[in-house]
Design a protein around this motif. Structure first.
Motif, PDB file in Angstrom:
ATOM      1  N   THR A  34       0.811  -1.223   0.000  1.00  0.00           N
ATOM      2  CA  THR A  34       0.000   0.000   0.000  1.00  0.00           C
ATOM      3  C   THR A  34       0.839   1.266   0.000  1.00  0.00           C
ATOM      4  OG1 THR A  34      -0.130   0.047   2.428  1.00  0.00           O
ATOM      5  CG2 THR A  34      -1.849  -1.167   1.252  1.00  0.00           C
ATOM      6  N   LEU A  35       2.125   1.110   0.329  1.00  0.00           N
ATOM      7  CA  LEU A  35       3.009   2.271   0.304  1.00  0.00           C
ATOM      8  C   LEU A  35       3.527   2.573  -1.093  1.00  0.00           C
ATOM      9  CD1 LEU A  35       5.081   1.665   3.559  1.00  0.00           C
ATOM     10  CD2 LEU A  35       3.252   3.330   3.193  1.00  0.00           C
TER      11      LEU A  35
ATOM     12  N   PHE B 264       4.438  12.350   3.673  1.00  0.00           N
ATOM     13  CA  PHE B 264       5.125  13.639   3.642  1.00  0.00           C
ATOM     14  C   PHE B 264       5.026  14.318   2.283  1.00  0.00           C
ATOM     15  CE2 PHE B 264       8.687  16.498   4.829  1.00  0.00           C
ATOM     16  CZ  PHE B 264       8.296  16.752   6.139  1.00  0.00           C
ATOM     17  N   ILE B 265       5.010  13.536   1.202  1.00  0.00           N
ATOM     18  CA  ILE B 265       5.051  14.128  -0.131  1.00  0.00           C
ATOM     19  C   ILE B 265       3.867  15.050  -0.381  1.00  0.00           C
ATOM     20  CG2 ILE B 265       3.871  12.172  -1.209  1.00  0.00           C
ATOM     21  CD1 ILE B 265       5.644  12.623  -3.664  1.00  0.00           C
ATOM     22  N   HIS B 266       2.715  14.719   0.185  1.00  0.00           N
ATOM     23  CA  HIS B 266       1.553  15.584   0.036  1.00  0.00           C
ATOM     24  C   HIS B 266       1.104  16.185   1.366  1.00  0.00           C
ATOM     25  CE1 HIS B 266      -0.496  12.067   1.678  1.00  0.00           C
ATOM     26  NE2 HIS B 266      -1.490  12.872   1.974  1.00  0.00           N
ATOM     27  N   GLY B 267       1.525  15.536   2.490  1.00  0.00           N
ATOM     28  CA  GLY B 267       1.012  15.942   3.791  1.00  0.00           C
ATOM     29  C   GLY B 267       1.437  17.330   4.212  1.00  0.00           C
TER      30      GLY B 267
ATOM     31  N   ALA C  49      -2.279  19.622  -3.225  1.00  0.00           N
ATOM     32  CA  ALA C  49      -2.085  18.420  -2.411  1.00  0.00           C
ATOM     33  C   ALA C  49      -2.748  17.213  -3.054  1.00  0.00           C
ATOM     34  CB  ALA C  49      -2.657  18.639  -1.010  1.00  0.00           C
ATOM     35  N   GLY C  50      -3.911  17.419  -3.677  1.00  0.00           N
ATOM     36  CA  GLY C  50      -4.584  16.319  -4.359  1.00  0.00           C
ATOM     37  C   GLY C  50      -3.761  15.780  -5.518  1.00  0.00           C
ATOM     38  N   LEU C  51      -3.109  16.674  -6.258  1.00  0.00           N
ATOM     39  CA  LEU C  51      -2.241  16.223  -7.350  1.00  0.00           C
ATOM     40  C   LEU C  51      -1.035  15.451  -6.815  1.00  0.00           C
ATOM     41  CD1 LEU C  51      -2.245  19.374  -9.676  1.00  0.00           C
ATOM     42  CD2 LEU C  51      -3.524  17.239  -9.974  1.00  0.00           C
TER      43      LEU C  51
ATOM     44  N   ARG D  12       2.596  10.814  -5.324  1.00  0.00           N
ATOM     45  CA  ARG D  12       2.856   9.773  -4.338  1.00  0.00           C
ATOM     46  C   ARG D  12       2.785   8.380  -4.951  1.00  0.00           C
ATOM     47  NH1 ARG D  12      -1.243   9.313   0.537  1.00  0.00           N
ATOM     48  NH2 ARG D  12      -2.383   8.177  -1.052  1.00  0.00           N
ATOM     49  N   GLN D  13       1.935   8.208  -5.954  1.00  0.00           N
ATOM     50  CA  GLN D  13       1.793   6.893  -6.570  1.00  0.00           C
ATOM     51  C   GLN D  13       2.910   6.608  -7.576  1.00  0.00           C
ATOM     52  OE1 GLN D  13      -0.579   5.142  -5.158  1.00  0.00           O
ATOM     53  NE2 GLN D  13      -1.193   6.974  -4.025  1.00  0.00           N
TER      54      GLN D  13
END
Length: 346
Positions: free
Chosen positions: A172-173, A248-251, A305-307, A313-314
Motif C-alpha cells: 500500500t506504500l 510527507f510528499i503531500h502531507g 495536495a490532491g495532485l 505519491r503513486q
C-alpha cells in the motif's frame, strides 16, 4: 385721505430654456463623454496630454451643469443624463482602476499572504491541536491496537489496519511492481476523491467557526486522530519511516491547508467571542473578510495536495525522494507566506 399704495413691481426672474441650456453646454458634455468612453476602453495611456488636462475641467463643467439643472427644474431626461455622466466621471477620474490581471496578481502576491500572516496565532493553535490528536491516537493504538477501529473508519482505511500483514502494508506504500500496476489505473479517480474530501472537511471546519470555534477545534483534532492511528499501525510493522515518506510528499501541503482552514474558522469564532469595542456582527464581518481570503488560498493548496497525493505519491516510490519533495513544498509555502515583501505602488 391716504392714496392707495401702488402695486408692487414684479421682479422678473431669469427664465431658463432647456434648449438654450443644452445648446450652450452640450459640447462640453459630448467631449466629456467621449473622453470617458476612451478611458474605459483603452485606459489612461490612450489619452494625450491635452486630453488628460481637459478631463478634470470637463468633469467640473458637467457638475456645474448638473447643479444648475437641479436648481432650475429642467426636464427629467436631461437631469438623469447629467447625473449618469457625473457618476461615470467620478469613478473614472477618482476611482482606482485595475485590470483583472493586476487584481489577480495583487491577490497572489500580497492579499493572500497578508491574510495568512494575520492569522498566524490561530494557525499555530490549530497545528498544535492536530499534533495533539495525532499523539493521542498514536499512543493509544501503540498500547492497544484495538483502539485503531475507534479512530479510523474501515472503509477509509482500505485494509491498512492492525490485522494487515507486513507484506500488504508495504504494497500500500507503493513499493513493488504489483503496487505500481494497481495504483496507476485509478490515479485520476483517486486524486479527484481526495481533493473533494479534503476540501469538504476544510470548508466545514471554516464554516463552523462562527460557533465560538469549538466545532473547528474538534474537526482539526479528529484529523490528527486518524493520522496518528495509521502511523502507529505502520510503525508496529517496521514501516514507520516509509509511511512518513508516503505521507510527507503531500502531507506538508495538505496539513498546512487544514491548519489554515481551521485558523480561518477560529478567527471568526474568536471575533464572535471577543468582539472588543465593536459589535459582534461587525467583528465577525471584519474577521470574515480576512478568513475568506485565506480560504480561497486553502482550496488552491488542497488542489495541489490532491495532485501530489493522487499522482506524485503513486508514481514516486523512493522514500527519500518523497521526503525531499514534501520538504521542498513545506519550504515553499513558508517562504511564500512569511517572507516579508514590500507592496509596489503602481
Amino acid at each position: 385721505m391716504i392714496p392707495p399704495a401702488a402695486p408692487a413691481r414684479t421682479i422678473d426672474a431669469p427664465s431658463f430654456s432647456t434648449s438654450r441650456f443644452r445648446a450652450e453646454r452640450e459640447a462640453d458634455w459630448i467631449a466629456f463623454d467621449l473622453l470617458l468612453t476612451k478611458l474605459e476602453k483603452k485606459g489612461a495611456k490612450a489619452l494625450t496630454s491635452d486630453e488628460l488636462l481637459q478631463l478634470p475641467i470637463l468633469y467640473r463643467a458637467t457638475l456645474s451643469s448638473l447643479s444648475i439643472a437641479r436648481a432650475t427644474s429642467l426636464d427629467k431626461a436631461l437631469l438623469d443624463h447629467l447625473e449618469a455622466l457625473s457618476i461615470r466621471g467620478y469613478f473614472l477620474v477618482y476611482g482606482v482602476r485595475e485590470s483583472r490581471w493586476n487584481r489577480l496578481r495583487r491577490f497572489f502576491l500580497y492579499d493572500w499572504p497578508a491574510a495568512v500572516r494575520s492569522v498566524w496565532k490561530e494557525t499555530l493553535i490549530i497545528a498544535l491541536v492536530i499534533l495533539l490528536g495525532a499523539l493521542t491516537s498514536y499512543s493509544l493504538v501503540s498500547s492497544n491496537p484495538e483502539w485503531y477501529f475507534n479512530f479510523v473508519d474501515e472503509e477509509m482505511s482500505g485494509g491498512r489496519d492492525p490485522r494487515a500483514t507486513a507484506e500488504y502494508l508495504q504494497t500500500t506504500l507503493g513499493h513493488g511492481k504489483a503496487a505500481a500496476e494497481k495504483d496507476e489505473s485509478g490515479l485520476h479517480v483517486f486524486a479527484t476523491y481526495l481533493f473533494t474530501h479534503n476540501s469538504r472537511v476544510s470548508i466545514l471546519s471554516f464554516a463552523l467557526g462562527f460557533a465560538f470555534g469549538v466545532p473547528t477545534l474538534m474537526l482539526e483534532y479528529y484529523q490528527g486522530i486518524g493520522l496518528g492511528a495509521m502511523m502507529a499501525v505502520f510503525s508496529a510493522k517496521g514501516f514507520g519511516f516509509d509511511f512518513g515518506g508516503w505521507l510527507f510528499i503531500h502531507g506538508t501541503t495538505e496539513l498546512f491547508a487544514a491548519a489554515l482552514s481551521g485558523a480561518a474558522g477560529l478567527r471568526i469564532g474568536s471575533a464572535v467571542v471577543f468582539p472588543g469595542a465593536r459589535g459582534r456582527l461587525q467583528a465577525a464581518s471584519e474577521a470574515g473578510r480576512t478568513a475568506g481570503k485565506v480560504m480561497v488560498g486553502v482550496i488552491l493548496m488542497l488542489f495541489a495536495a490532491g495532485l501530489l497525493e493522487g499522482f506524485g505519491r503513486q508514481l514516486i516510490a523512493d522514500t527519500m525522494l518523497r521526503y525531499a519533495i514534501g520538504t521542498l513544498m513545506l519550504l515553499f509555502w513558508l517562504a511564500y507566506y512569511y517572507i516579508p515583501r514590500r507592496e509596489d505602488v503602481t
